[in-house]
Write an enzyme that holds these catalytic residues in place. Structure first.
Site, PDB file in Angstrom:
ATOM      1  N   GLY A   1     -30.492 -32.666  14.389  1.00 27.74           N
ATOM      2  CA  GLY A   1     -29.161 -32.100  14.646  1.00 27.74           C
ATOM      3  C   GLY A   1     -29.018 -31.581  16.062  1.00 27.74           C
ATOM      4  O   GLY A   1     -28.496 -30.489  16.284  1.00 27.74           O
TER       5      GLY A   1
ATOM      6  N   ARG B   1     -25.166 -31.465  19.059  1.00 29.49           N
ATOM      7  CA  ARG B   1     -24.166 -30.419  19.338  1.00 29.49           C
ATOM      8  C   ARG B   1     -24.779 -29.051  19.058  1.00 29.49           C
ATOM      9  O   ARG B   1     -25.884 -28.951  18.551  1.00 29.49           O
ATOM     10  CB  ARG B   1     -22.960 -30.576  18.396  1.00 29.49           C
ATOM     11  CG  ARG B   1     -22.208 -31.836  18.554  1.00 29.49           C
ATOM     12  CD  ARG B   1     -21.027 -31.895  17.593  1.00 29.49           C
ATOM     13  NE  ARG B   1     -21.401 -32.292  16.249  1.00 29.49           N
ATOM     14  CZ  ARG B   1     -21.057 -31.634  15.136  1.00 29.49           C
ATOM     15  NH1 ARG B   1     -20.323 -30.544  15.208  1.00 29.49           N
ATOM     16  NH2 ARG B   1     -21.418 -32.081  13.947  1.00 29.49           N
TER      17      ARG B   1
ATOM     18  N   TYR C   1     -24.524 -22.890   0.328  1.00 29.71           N
ATOM     19  CA  TYR C   1     -25.149 -22.788   1.651  1.00 29.71           C
ATOM     20  C   TYR C   1     -26.231 -21.705   1.622  1.00 29.71           C
ATOM     21  O   TYR C   1     -27.356 -21.919   2.089  1.00 29.71           O
ATOM     22  CB  TYR C   1     -24.066 -22.451   2.677  1.00 29.71           C
ATOM     23  CG  TYR C   1     -24.555 -22.321   4.099  1.00 29.71           C
ATOM     24  CD1 TYR C   1     -24.849 -23.454   4.854  1.00 29.71           C
ATOM     25  CD2 TYR C   1     -24.706 -21.070   4.701  1.00 29.71           C
ATOM     26  CE1 TYR C   1     -25.285 -23.344   6.176  1.00 29.71           C
ATOM     27  CE2 TYR C   1     -25.138 -20.947   6.011  1.00 29.71           C
ATOM     28  CZ  TYR C   1     -25.426 -22.081   6.741  1.00 29.71           C
ATOM     29  OH  TYR C   1     -25.852 -21.974   8.038  1.00 29.71           O
TER      30      TYR C   1
ATOM     31  N   ALA D   1     -27.864 -20.579  -0.923  1.00 34.94           N
ATOM     32  CA  ALA D   1     -28.993 -21.029  -1.760  1.00 34.94           C
ATOM     33  C   ALA D   1     -29.873 -22.002  -0.979  1.00 34.94           C
ATOM     34  O   ALA D   1     -31.109 -21.916  -1.024  1.00 34.94           O
ATOM     35  CB  ALA D   1     -28.472 -21.692  -3.023  1.00 34.94           C
TER      36      ALA D   1
ATOM     37  N   LYS E   1     -30.300 -22.192   2.250  1.00 34.40           N
ATOM     38  CA  LYS E   1     -31.037 -21.504   3.318  1.00 34.40           C
ATOM     39  C   LYS E   1     -32.075 -20.533   2.740  1.00 34.40           C
ATOM     40  O   LYS E   1     -33.126 -20.299   3.356  1.00 34.40           O
ATOM     41  CB  LYS E   1     -30.058 -20.771   4.241  1.00 34.40           C
ATOM     42  CG  LYS E   1     -29.117 -21.718   4.998  1.00 34.40           C
ATOM     43  CD  LYS E   1     -29.861 -22.672   5.924  1.00 34.40           C
ATOM     44  CE  LYS E   1     -28.934 -23.415   6.865  1.00 34.40           C
ATOM     45  NZ  LYS E   1     -29.654 -24.274   7.813  1.00 34.40           N
TER      46      LYS E   1
HETATM   47  P1  NDP Z   1     -22.965 -27.886  14.230  1.00 34.03           P
HETATM   48  O1  NDP Z   1     -22.058 -28.244  13.102  1.00 34.03           O
HETATM   49  O2  NDP Z   1     -22.411 -27.441  15.512  1.00 34.03           O
HETATM   50  O3  NDP Z   1     -23.961 -29.113  14.524  1.00 34.03           O
HETATM   51  C1  NDP Z   1     -24.651 -29.688  13.448  1.00 34.03           C
HETATM   52  C2  NDP Z   1     -25.656 -30.670  13.976  1.00 34.03           C
HETATM   53  O4  NDP Z   1     -26.388 -31.199  12.854  1.00 34.03           O
HETATM   54  C3  NDP Z   1     -25.031 -31.864  14.672  1.00 34.03           C
HETATM   55  O5  NDP Z   1     -25.912 -32.309  15.677  1.00 34.03           O
HETATM   56  C4  NDP Z   1     -24.954 -32.914  13.544  1.00 34.03           C
HETATM   57  O6  NDP Z   1     -24.917 -34.262  14.004  1.00 34.03           O
HETATM   58  C5  NDP Z   1     -26.263 -32.618  12.830  1.00 34.03           C
HETATM   59  N1  NDP Z   1     -26.269 -33.073  11.436  1.00 34.03           N
HETATM   60  C6  NDP Z   1     -25.472 -32.688  10.430  1.00 34.03           C
HETATM   61  N2  NDP Z   1     -25.800 -33.347   9.297  1.00 34.03           N
HETATM   62  C7  NDP Z   1     -26.830 -34.163   9.616  1.00 34.03           C
HETATM   63  C8  NDP Z   1     -27.589 -35.111   8.893  1.00 34.03           C
HETATM   64  N3  NDP Z   1     -27.345 -35.345   7.613  1.00 34.03           N
HETATM   65  N4  NDP Z   1     -28.566 -35.778   9.539  1.00 34.03           N
HETATM   66  C9  NDP Z   1     -28.825 -35.553  10.859  1.00 34.03           C
HETATM   67  N5  NDP Z   1     -28.131 -34.666  11.598  1.00 34.03           N
HETATM   68  C10 NDP Z   1     -27.140 -33.987  10.981  1.00 34.03           C
HETATM   69  O7  NDP Z   1     -23.957 -26.785  13.605  1.00 34.03           O
HETATM   70  P2  NDP Z   1     -24.638 -25.518  14.305  1.00 34.03           P
HETATM   71  O8  NDP Z   1     -25.191 -25.891  15.604  1.00 34.03           O
HETATM   72  O9  NDP Z   1     -23.719 -24.390  14.185  1.00 34.03           O
HETATM   73  O10 NDP Z   1     -25.819 -25.254  13.245  1.00 34.03           O
HETATM   74  C11 NDP Z   1     -27.141 -25.678  13.473  1.00 34.03           C
HETATM   75  C12 NDP Z   1     -28.025 -25.032  12.409  1.00 34.03           C
HETATM   76  O11 NDP Z   1     -27.910 -23.621  12.502  1.00 34.03           O
HETATM   77  C13 NDP Z   1     -27.644 -25.405  10.986  1.00 34.03           C
HETATM   78  O12 NDP Z   1     -28.792 -25.559  10.200  1.00 34.03           O
HETATM   79  C14 NDP Z   1     -26.841 -24.209  10.517  1.00 34.03           C
HETATM   80  O13 NDP Z   1     -26.871 -24.056   9.125  1.00 34.03           O
HETATM   81  C15 NDP Z   1     -27.561 -23.086  11.232  1.00 34.03           C
HETATM   82  N6  NDP Z   1     -26.777 -21.888  11.396  1.00 34.03           N
HETATM   83  C16 NDP Z   1     -25.599 -21.906  12.125  1.00 34.03           C
HETATM   84  C17 NDP Z   1     -24.861 -20.749  12.248  1.00 34.03           C
HETATM   85  C18 NDP Z   1     -23.593 -20.687  13.017  1.00 34.03           C
HETATM   86  O14 NDP Z   1     -22.915 -19.629  12.949  1.00 34.03           O
HETATM   87  N7  NDP Z   1     -23.200 -21.707  13.746  1.00 34.03           N
HETATM   88  C19 NDP Z   1     -25.286 -19.501  11.602  1.00 34.03           C
HETATM   89  C20 NDP Z   1     -26.517 -19.607  10.867  1.00 34.03           C
HETATM   90  C21 NDP Z   1     -27.217 -20.754  10.779  1.00 34.03           C
HETATM   91  P3  NDP Z   1     -23.502 -34.977  14.396  1.00 34.03           P
HETATM   92  O15 NDP Z   1     -23.064 -34.364  15.704  1.00 34.03           O
HETATM   93  O16 NDP Z   1     -23.836 -36.404  14.534  1.00 34.03           O
HETATM   94  O17 NDP Z   1     -22.555 -34.665  13.287  1.00 34.03           O
END
Ligand code: NDP
Length: 246
Positions: A12, A15, A155, A157, A159
């Protein structure tokens, strides 16, 4: 911290927090491999930003919740680079809404990416790390995995599962020279929170003692630290980065 010669896989990383982590490792001279699911343009931006820093990055597109994809991706990296020193399990999805509106598909999707995705990569990477008797894994969880959030039951659950997985795996792998830690971000300013109105954002910021949303960089700096030798006595820990929110 110098990661010269180290191979770092970040799921991921097209972004948000994942991109920030990729950039931070690139600044520390790591060879960065970024997985993502759909967003080619954003993945390209991650590569460009890393190139601007003079760093190395390769992207691999695919769905982390598919075991076969994960297995092939990791084998490809091992064949090409010879090893994976650091695995950052960052890919995640969320769906906000009342529990009674959540479907079986929502459950499968959220658990599939957030928890099974972590299993899929670890399951395939750990055996190589054990052979080399070294390695580092950092799982990006969430404060809601620790305390639970209303309207984010699935979500939370998923995490919570990541937190327990991290603590348990860290204990099991410590004798093999592998450390496993987790980071629980609070509210970070990424696409994941774009659904909030300006009023929602303001109300939430009022609840955060540091009075702002976090930035991806706030998480990235800790991820790099945890994966470095500076943290060599830290394993099985889940660390919150939330501006004092919880
Ligand atoms: P974003 O939605 O900004 O980015 C998500 C990223 O994960 C993207 O690169 C996306 O790829 C990739 N992704 C999603 N699904 C898949 C998949 N099935 N296979 C491969 N890649 C995947 O999320 P954040 O940066 O905000 O979050 C990153 C992590 O931090 C997550 O685990 C989230 O739960 C955690 N988090 C975020 C918080 C927040 O407030 N933002 C708070 C707490 C935890 P693509 O661009 O191709 O869609």
């Amino acid at each position: 911290m110098d990661f010269h010669g180290k191979v770092v896989l970040i799921t991921g990383g097209s972004r948000g927090i994942g991109r920030s982590i990729a950039l931070e490792f690139a600044k520390c001279n790591a060879s960065v491999i970024v997985n993502y699911r759909n967003n080619d343009k954003e993945a390209e931006k991650t590569i460009e930003e890393i190139k601007k820093l003079g760093g190395y990055c390769e992207t691999i597109k695919g769905d982390i919740k598919e075991y076969d994809f994960s297995k092939k991706m990791i084998q490809y990296i091992i064949d090409k680079y010879g090893k994976i020193d650091v695995l950052i399990n960052n890919a995640g999805i969320s769906k906000v809404g009342l529990f009674i509106d959540m479907t079986e598909k929502d459950f499968d999707d959220i658990m599939g990416v957030n928890l099974r995705g972590v299993f899929n990569t670890c399951s395939n990477v750990v055996k190589h790390m054990i052979e080399r008797k070294e390695g580092n894994i950092v799982n990006i969880s969430s404060i809601w995995g620790g305390v639970g959030a209303s309207c984010e039951v699935l979500y939370s659950a998923s995490k919570g599962g990541v937190n327990s997985f991290t603590k348990a795996l860290g204990k099991e792998l410590a004798p093999s020279g592998i450390r496993v830690n987790g980071i629980q971000p609070g509210v970070i300013d990424t696409d994941m929170n774009k659904w909030m109105s300006q009023e929602d954002r303001k109300a939430l910021i009022d609840e955060i003692p540091i009075s702002r949303f976090g930035e991806g960089e706030d998480i990235a700096k800790l991820a790099v630290f945890l994966a470095s030798d500076e943290a060599k006595y830290i394993t099985s820990q889940i660390i919150s980065v939330d501006g004092g929110y919880i």
